[in-house]
Scaffold this motif. Sequence first.
Motif, PDB file in Angstrom:
ATOM      1  N   ALA A 240       0.843  -1.197   0.000  1.00 64.65           N
ATOM      2  CA  ALA A 240       0.000   0.000   0.000  1.00 64.65           C
ATOM      3  C   ALA A 240       0.879   1.248   0.000  1.00 64.65           C
ATOM      4  CB  ALA A 240      -0.917   0.001   1.215  1.00 64.65           C
ATOM      5  N   LYS A 241       0.487   2.234  -0.769  1.00 65.73           N
ATOM      6  CA  LYS A 241       1.233   3.490  -0.831  1.00 65.73           C
ATOM      7  C   LYS A 241       0.711   4.460   0.224  1.00 65.73           C
ATOM      8  CE  LYS A 241       2.458   2.914  -5.521  1.00 65.73           C
ATOM      9  NZ  LYS A 241       3.049   3.400  -6.652  1.00 65.73           N
ATOM     10  N   PRO A 242       1.589   5.309   0.760  1.00 66.44           N
ATOM     11  CA  PRO A 242       1.156   6.257   1.782  1.00 66.44           C
ATOM     12  C   PRO A 242       0.290   7.360   1.184  1.00 66.44           C
ATOM     13  CG  PRO A 242       3.430   6.686   1.183  1.00 66.44           C
ATOM     14  CD  PRO A 242       3.022   5.438   0.459  1.00 66.44           C
ATOM     15  N   THR A 243      -0.614   7.863   2.001  1.00 67.41           N
ATOM     16  CA  THR A 243      -1.403   9.037   1.630  1.00 67.41           C
ATOM     17  C   THR A 243      -0.632  10.250   2.116  1.00 67.41           C
ATOM     18  OG1 THR A 243      -3.442   7.769   1.893  1.00 67.41           O
ATOM     19  CG2 THR A 243      -3.643  10.163   1.855  1.00 67.41           C
ATOM     20  N   THR A 244      -0.246  11.115   1.205  1.00 68.73           N
ATOM     21  CA  THR A 244       0.612  12.247   1.542  1.00 68.73           C
ATOM     22  C   THR A 244      -0.088  13.563   1.242  1.00 68.73           C
ATOM     23  OG1 THR A 244       1.630  12.232  -0.647  1.00 68.73           O
ATOM     24  CG2 THR A 244       2.682  10.882   1.047  1.00 68.73           C
ATOM     25  N   MET A 245       0.575  14.643   1.578  1.00 66.69           N
ATOM     26  CA  MET A 245       0.053  15.975   1.275  1.00 66.69           C
ATOM     27  C   MET A 245       1.132  16.770   0.555  1.00 66.69           C
ATOM     28  SD  MET A 245       0.018  17.844   4.989  1.00 66.69           S
ATOM     29  CE  MET A 245       1.361  17.665   6.120  1.00 66.69           C
ATOM     30  N   LYS A 246       0.727  17.799  -0.151  1.00 65.90           N
ATOM     31  CA  LYS A 246       1.669  18.680  -0.838  1.00 65.90           C
ATOM     32  C   LYS A 246       2.008  19.861   0.057  1.00 65.90           C
ATOM     33  CE  LYS A 246       0.556  17.268  -5.422  1.00 65.90           C
ATOM     34  NZ  LYS A 246       1.020  17.498  -6.746  1.00 65.90           N
ATOM     35  N   GLY A 247       3.125  20.531  -0.268  1.00 62.60           N
ATOM     36  CA  GLY A 247       3.635  21.614   0.570  1.00 62.60           C
ATOM     37  C   GLY A 247       2.659  22.748   0.809  1.00 62.60           C
TER      38      GLY A 247
ATOM     39  N   ASN B 268     -12.096  15.214   6.465  1.00 67.15           N
ATOM     40  CA  ASN B 268     -12.524  15.998   5.313  1.00 67.15           C
ATOM     41  C   ASN B 268     -13.743  15.351   4.678  1.00 67.15           C
ATOM     42  OD1 ASN B 268     -10.334  17.667   5.805  1.00 67.15           O
ATOM     43  ND2 ASN B 268      -9.050  16.705   4.266  1.00 67.15           N
ATOM     44  N   ALA B 269     -14.649  16.188   4.219  1.00 70.49           N
ATOM     45  CA  ALA B 269     -15.884  15.664   3.609  1.00 70.49           C
ATOM     46  C   ALA B 269     -15.630  15.087   2.239  1.00 70.49           C
ATOM     47  CB  ALA B 269     -16.921  16.790   3.506  1.00 70.49           C
TER      48      ALA B 269
ATOM     49  N   ASN C 235      -7.695  13.127   3.439  1.00 71.13           N
ATOM     50  CA  ASN C 235      -8.831  12.602   4.194  1.00 71.13           C
ATOM     51  C   ASN C 235      -9.071  13.269   5.547  1.00 71.13           C
ATOM     52  OD1 ASN C 235      -9.443  10.583   2.218  1.00 71.13           O
ATOM     53  ND2 ASN C 235      -7.627   9.493   2.923  1.00 71.13           N
ATOM     54  N   LYS C 236      -8.133  14.084   5.989  1.00 67.68           N
ATOM     55  CA  LYS C 236      -8.304  14.759   7.280  1.00 67.68           C
ATOM     56  C   LYS C 236      -7.432  15.999   7.326  1.00 67.68           C
ATOM     57  CE  LYS C 236      -4.930  11.767   9.541  1.00 67.68           C
ATOM     58  NZ  LYS C 236      -4.799  10.683  10.497  1.00 67.68           N
TER      59      LYS C 236
END
Length: 148
Positions: free
Chosen positions: A2-9, A147-148, A104-105
């Motif tokens: 499974a790949k991680p769920t990440t965020m951008k800068g 997050n909705a 997601n959050k």
Amino acid sequence: MAKPTTMKGGQVRVLIGNDEDPIVYAAPCGFTERSVTLSKNLEEVVIPDCDDPDAVDWVGRDASSLSMAISGEGVMAEQSVETWLDAWENPNSVPVKVEWGFPNKTITWTGLMHVESIEATGANGQRVRKSISMQSDGEMARVVTPNA
């Protein structure tokens, strides 16, 4: 795997609050990089071996305090320069909100911080860049919102 769920800068946001009631937060324009450092101060104590007093002792550590520091860099934007200067000149800490926006959050810290330093750097013919450093003043309360 499974790949991680990440965020951008751009989803690491630093927002400065005003003195309204309720406080209105806004992200000052110009940051292209930001760093949030969460620190735990530790106090050390040597723990002896009661059965073998000649043994090398281990170090125990107890948490004594938490702190948050923010540093950011970017262009010196006319739209936000007075927001930063007002916060720096203020002898009191200012309301700050820090957000980490995952898909997601969203994790949000809210509290008071001091603008510790502002640095403006410019070379002939180039845009002026800014570096800003902030330090927490008391608790930064954390809330996690789906997050909705």
